[in-house]
Design a protein around this motif. Sequence first.
Motif, PDB file in Angstrom:
ATOM      1  N   PRO A  17       0.822  -1.225   0.000  1.00 21.30           N
ATOM      2  CA  PRO A  17       0.000   0.000   0.000  1.00 21.30           C
ATOM      3  C   PRO A  17       0.848   1.264   0.000  1.00 21.30           C
ATOM      4  O   PRO A  17       1.032   1.920   1.032  1.00 21.30           O
ATOM      5  CB  PRO A  17      -0.812  -0.140   1.295  1.00 21.30           C
ATOM      6  CG  PRO A  17       0.101  -0.909   2.210  1.00 21.30           C
ATOM      7  CD  PRO A  17       0.898  -1.854   1.328  1.00 21.30           C
ATOM      8  N   HIS A  95      -3.283  -5.062  -5.579  1.00 19.31           N
ATOM      9  CA  HIS A  95      -3.428  -3.633  -5.263  1.00 19.31           C
ATOM     10  C   HIS A  95      -4.840  -3.320  -4.773  1.00 19.31           C
ATOM     11  O   HIS A  95      -5.018  -2.559  -3.812  1.00 19.31           O
ATOM     12  CB  HIS A  95      -3.129  -2.797  -6.510  1.00 19.31           C
ATOM     13  CG  HIS A  95      -3.358  -1.335  -6.317  1.00 19.31           C
ATOM     14  ND1 HIS A  95      -2.463  -0.523  -5.665  1.00 19.31           N
ATOM     15  CD2 HIS A  95      -4.391  -0.541  -6.683  1.00 19.31           C
ATOM     16  CE1 HIS A  95      -2.931   0.721  -5.628  1.00 19.31           C
ATOM     17  NE2 HIS A  95      -4.106   0.731  -6.248  1.00 19.31           N
ATOM     18  N   THR A  98      -5.548  -5.525  -1.054  1.00 23.06           N
ATOM     19  CA  THR A  98      -4.251  -5.715  -0.415  1.00 23.06           C
ATOM     20  C   THR A  98      -4.372  -6.503   0.889  1.00 23.06           C
ATOM     21  O   THR A  98      -5.192  -6.165   1.760  1.00 23.06           O
ATOM     22  CB  THR A  98      -3.556  -4.376  -0.134  1.00 23.06           C
ATOM     23  OG1 THR A  98      -2.399  -4.613   0.689  1.00 23.06           O
ATOM     24  CG2 THR A  98      -4.472  -3.392   0.586  1.00 23.06           C
ATOM     25  N   GLY A 105      -7.872  -2.109  -0.579  1.00 19.25           N
ATOM     26  CA  GLY A 105      -6.788  -1.339  -1.155  1.00 19.25           C
ATOM     27  C   GLY A 105      -7.242  -0.196  -2.018  1.00 19.25           C
ATOM     28  O   GLY A 105      -8.262   0.447  -1.756  1.00 19.25           O
TER      29      GLY A 105
END
Length: 203
Positions: A17, A95, A98, A105
């Motif tokens: 992150p 992504h 996450t 995320g």
Amino acid sequence: MILAVVLVMTYLFGGIPVGFILAKKLRGIDLREFGSKNIGATNVGRVIGWKYGILTLFLDALKGAIPVYLVSFLPSNESLPTIQILVGSVAILGHTFTPFLNFKGGKGVATALGVYMTLVPIVTVCAVLIFFVVYKLSGFVSLGSILGTLSMPLWYYIASLLVPGSEYSHVIFFVLIATFVLICYSHRENIKRLLQGKELRAT
């Protein structure tokens, strides 16, 4: 076995992150409590400054580009484009979901940008142009991201007609559509705010 390890590593790498870490280290704040409460580049720029937003965009894009590029050096019995698409998709999922933040995320746009800039650069540039046009006209990054991503299957379809014969064209086409669906899902709150006239403009 090698592919399984690569996919796990890609998921974890994609899940880093970046925006959250930058905000925490530089300002001591939890980005999930400010602005749009998202950890992506737009909210980073809005909350701690646009130079950090641009840095976040670049680093998030690398999370998609690096695995797709590096996997081309691995021995495999599978076709390279298929492996690259699989790895790129896992990076985007990492992504968006996450594991380092309870599977919540970013929106996936920056990482998808890195994946597709590596796989289909001309198509991606066309989509980026759509993003900038929509963003400049509307002031909404979210709307530009959605419409830019939506345009990618169209650009790719046009490219496949102009350069026929690629056996992977249909695979990438449907993966692009799946990416659009995923990004729409991750932007569902933005879409709701856009329809209600409450969406935050980039400032």
